[in-house]
Design a protein around this motif. Sequence first.
Motif, short mmCIF file in Angstrom:
data_model
loop_
_atom_site.label_atom_id
_atom_site.label_comp_id
_atom_site.label_asym_id
_atom_site.label_seq_id
_atom_site.Cartn_x
_atom_site.Cartn_y
_atom_site.Cartn_z
N SER A 268 1.09 -1.09 0.08
CA SER A 268 0.06 0.31 -0.40
C SER A 268 1.06 1.19 -0.22
CB SER A 268 -0.78 -0.44 1.30
OG SER A 268 -1.50 1.33 1.24
N LEU A 269 2.02 0.76 0.62
CA LEU A 269 2.67 2.11 0.76
C LEU A 269 3.32 2.21 -0.87
CD1 LEU A 269 4.73 4.35 2.32
CD2 LEU A 269 6.00 2.48 2.62
N ALA A 270 3.38 1.73 -1.09
CA ALA A 270 4.78 1.54 -2.24
C ALA A 270 3.39 2.30 -3.78
CB ALA A 270 4.84 0.22 -3.33
N ARG A 271 2.06 1.78 -3.35
CA ARG A 271 1.32 2.34 -4.68
C ARG A 271 1.42 3.96 -4.37
NH1 ARG A 271 -0.95 -2.31 -3.55
NH2 ARG A 271 -2.65 -1.68 -1.71
N GLN A 272 1.40 4.23 -3.29
CA GLN A 272 0.91 6.32 -2.62
C GLN A 272 2.73 6.91 -2.79
OE1 GLN A 272 -2.00 7.26 -0.95
NE2 GLN A 272 -2.95 5.05 -1.33
N LEU A 273 3.80 5.72 -2.40
CA LEU A 273 4.70 7.22 -3.20
C LEU A 273 5.29 6.92 -4.93
CD1 LEU A 273 6.98 5.18 0.00
CD2 LEU A 273 5.75 7.79 -0.06
N ARG A 274 5.11 5.23 -5.37
CA ARG A 274 5.26 5.64 -6.70
C ARG A 274 5.40 7.13 -7.45
NH1 ARG A 274 4.23 0.00 -9.55
NH2 ARG A 274 6.19 0.59 -10.83
N GLU A 275 4.57 7.48 -7.06
CA GLU A 275 4.27 9.02 -8.17
C GLU A 275 5.16 9.98 -7.64
OE1 GLU A 275 0.15 10.49 -7.94
OE2 GLU A 275 -0.53 8.73 -8.69
N ARG A 276 5.61 10.15 -6.27
CA ARG A 276 6.59 10.67 -6.21
C ARG A 276 8.25 10.54 -5.66
NH1 ARG A 276 6.40 12.26 -1.18
NH2 ARG A 276 4.67 10.57 -0.57
N VAL A 277 8.58 9.18 -5.95
CA VAL A 277 9.69 8.33 -5.17
C VAL A 277 9.68 6.95 -6.46
CG1 VAL A 277 10.54 7.79 -3.77
CG2 VAL A 277 9.47 9.38 -3.29
N PRO A 278 10.83 6.15 -6.67
CA PRO A 278 11.52 5.63 -7.72
C PRO A 278 11.27 4.75 -6.30
CG PRO A 278 13.03 7.62 -8.30
CD PRO A 278 11.71 8.09 -6.90
N ILE A 279 10.88 3.37 -6.55
CA ILE A 279 10.61 2.74 -5.94
C ILE A 279 11.71 1.47 -6.91
CG2 ILE A 279 9.40 1.26 -4.26
CD1 ILE A 279 9.23 3.56 -3.48
N PHE A 280 13.04 1.24 -5.81
CA PHE A 280 13.78 0.08 -7.24
C PHE A 280 12.99 -1.41 -6.65
CE2 PHE A 280 17.95 -2.32 -7.35
CZ PHE A 280 17.45 -1.65 -8.18
N GLY A 281 12.46 -1.88 -5.62
CA GLY A 281 11.49 -3.27 -5.45
C GLY A 281 11.55 -2.94 -4.05
N MET A 282 11.37 -3.90 -3.43
CA MET A 282 11.08 -4.44 -1.99
C MET A 282 12.01 -5.60 -1.56
SD MET A 282 7.80 -3.01 -2.16
CE MET A 282 6.73 -3.63 -1.03
N VAL A 283 12.50 -5.54 -0.31
CA VAL A 283 12.54 -6.74 0.12
C VAL A 283 12.07 -7.01 1.36
CG1 VAL A 283 14.84 -6.66 2.24
CG2 VAL A 283 15.48 -4.94 0.27
N SER A 284 12.10 -8.91 1.40
CA SER A 284 11.51 -9.66 2.58
C SER A 284 11.91 -9.34 3.64
CB SER A 284 11.82 -10.70 1.45
OG SER A 284 10.87 -12.03 2.13
N THR A 285 11.66 -9.53 4.41
CA THR A 285 12.16 -10.00 5.99
C THR A 285 11.60 -11.79 6.54
OG1 THR A 285 9.68 -9.40 7.20
CG2 THR A 285 10.90 -7.79 6.31
N GLY A 286 11.49 -11.76 5.29
CA GLY A 286 11.42 -13.55 6.38
C GLY A 286 10.39 -13.83 7.32
N ASN A 287 9.29 -12.78 7.61
CA ASN A 287 8.27 -12.91 8.40
C ASN A 287 7.12 -13.49 7.45
OD1 ASN A 287 9.62 -12.01 10.95
ND2 ASN A 287 9.50 -9.97 9.88
N GLU A 288 6.91 -14.96 7.42
CA GLU A 288 5.40 -15.73 7.22
C GLU A 288 4.92 -15.30 7.01
OE1 GLU A 288 6.51 -17.92 4.89
OE2 GLU A 288 8.52 -17.86 5.00
N GLU A 289 4.79 -15.42 8.18
CA GLU A 289 2.56 -14.69 9.16
C GLU A 289 2.78 -13.15 8.94
OE1 GLU A 289 5.69 -12.90 12.39
OE2 GLU A 289 5.56 -14.44 10.91
N VAL A 290 3.82 -11.92 7.75
CA VAL A 290 2.80 -11.46 7.66
C VAL A 290 3.61 -11.22 5.72
CG1 VAL A 290 3.54 -9.99 9.72
CG2 VAL A 290 5.54 -9.97 8.21
N GLU A 291 3.78 -12.10 5.22
CA GLU A 291 4.10 -12.14 4.13
C GLU A 291 2.68 -12.10 3.16
OE1 GLU A 291 7.55 -12.34 2.12
OE2 GLU A 291 8.18 -12.24 4.45
N HIS A 292 3.23 -10.96 2.47
CA HIS A 292 2.04 -10.98 1.18
C HIS A 292 1.98 -10.80 -0.17
CE1 HIS A 292 -2.06 -8.95 0.20
NE2 HIS A 292 -0.91 -7.73 -0.25
#
Length: 464
Positions: A156-180
Motif C-alpha cells: 500500500s505504501l509503494a502504491r502511494q509513493l510511486r508517483e513521487r519517489v522511484p521505488i527500486f523494489g521490495m526486500v523480504s523480511t522473512g516473517n512468514e506470518e506477514v508475507e503478502h
Amino acid sequence: MLARRLHPSVNRRGLTFWAQWSSATVLSNLIICYLVFDQLGYIATEYRVLVLLGVLASVPIYTALHVYHKRYGYGLGLLRLLAGWSVLMGALSAVVLVCLNYADLDQDLLARMAVFGFLAQACSYLPLRYLTNLHARWLRYERTAVIVGTCPLAYSLARQLRERVPIFGMVSTGNEEVEHVADDSDLPVLGALPGLNDLVTHNSIRRVYIAMPLSKAAQIEAIYLALLDLNVDVVWIPDFSSMMLLNQSISQIEQFPAIYLNETPLSSHPAAALGKELFDRGLALAALIVLFPVMFAVAIAVKLSSPGPVFFRQPRHGCNGQVILVWKFRSMRVHDDTEVKQATQNDSRITRVGAFIRRTSIDELPQLINVLRGEMAMVGPRPHAVAHNHYYGDKIIAYMARHRIKPGITGLAQISGLRGETETLEKMQKRIEKDLAYINHWSLWLDIKILVKTPFTLFSRDIY
C-alpha cells in the motif's frame, strides 16, 4: 518548557507556503498602492487600512483553503487562489460596509484593486509553481528507494509513493506470518534482509522505508543499526492498521519523537480554527437575515399545528462533550423524550406541518442561532440526542470521538445519503465513519463543497 517542532517535511511545506505567499502579497500590494496613488495622487488612510487588513487576513484564509499546496496542478491551484482571494475580498467588503465610510471610497477603484490584485497574485503563482515543480522532480530522481517488508502495508505504501519517489523494489523480511503476494508485478522482491546493505550500496539507494508491524520492534532496531553507517535515509512507517486514528501526525517534543494518534485539525491549527469560526458565524448571520421571513412564517404554522411551544430545545453533546441546547422548530406533538426512540416512517408523534418541515429540513433553521452563539458550526457531525449517545457510546468504537469538534447543521454523512433513521448499528456505524472522515480531512474548502451539495439532499426519502 516543552516545545513542539514540526517534522522536516512539514517545515518544507511551510517554507513553500510562506515563499509563495510573501511574493504574491508584495506584488499585489505594490499594484494596489500604485492604482490608489495613480487615482488620488496619494494613499489615503482608508486604503492603507484595507491593505494592512488584507495582509493579516490572507494568512488564515489561504492556510484554511490550502492555497499553494503542491498536490494541485496549475489549473486547480489558480482556482484555489481565486477562492482564497474571493473570500478575502468578501471579508474586506464587510469591513468597508460596517467600519469604513463606504461613500468616501471610489467603487471603481475598489473593483480595479480586486481584479488587478488577483492578476498580480496569479502572475506570481505561476512561475514560482513551475520552479517548485522543477525542484520536486529533481528530488524525485535523487531519492531512489527500497521498501523493507512484504506485508499489505508495504505494498500500500509503494502504491502511494510511486508517483513521487522511484521505488527500486521490495526486500523480504522473512516473517512468514506477514508475507503478502505483490499486487503489482513490476515491484520485484529483490532479496532478503541479509543482502540489504549490499543492495543499498551497489544501486545508489538513497532512502529505505521500513514497513513492518509494531510486533517486530527488535528486528526494526537491528535493520536501523545495520544501515546507520551507510549514506541512506531510513524512514519507519509504523503499522497502525488495527487502530482507529484521528488526524494522526508526527512531531517532536524536545529530543523525543512524538506520534500524535488522536488530534483534530482545528485544535492543532489555531489559524484554521479562527478561519472556520469567522466563516461559520458570518454565514449564519447572513442566513438569519435572509431567511427571517421564511422562519417567521414557519413559526406561525408550527404554533397553529398543535398545542406547545414554537421551538424545541433539546440537550445534545457539543464540542468536547459539552452539553448544549440545540434549537429546532417543533415538529412533533409534546411528548416524553426520555427513551431512545428516533422518528420513524408514519410516526404518530409528527404533526402535518412537522412532516413537511422535517422532510425539507426547515426544522433545522433555528440552529443558525446556535452557530451564531458559537455552540455549533455550519458543517460538522450532526449532534445526536444525549440519550442516543449514551446508547450507542459503548456499542460503536470511537463513537464519542465525533465530539472532538463542534457539531454542524449539515455534514459529510448527510450529503453521503446517511440521513434519517438509523434503526441498525450498521447504519449508525457508517454515519460515524463519515463523521470521523470529515474530522480527519477537514478544510474550509471541504465545508464549502458540503454546503453547496446540501440543498440537493434535502428531499431524501429517508427523512421522517
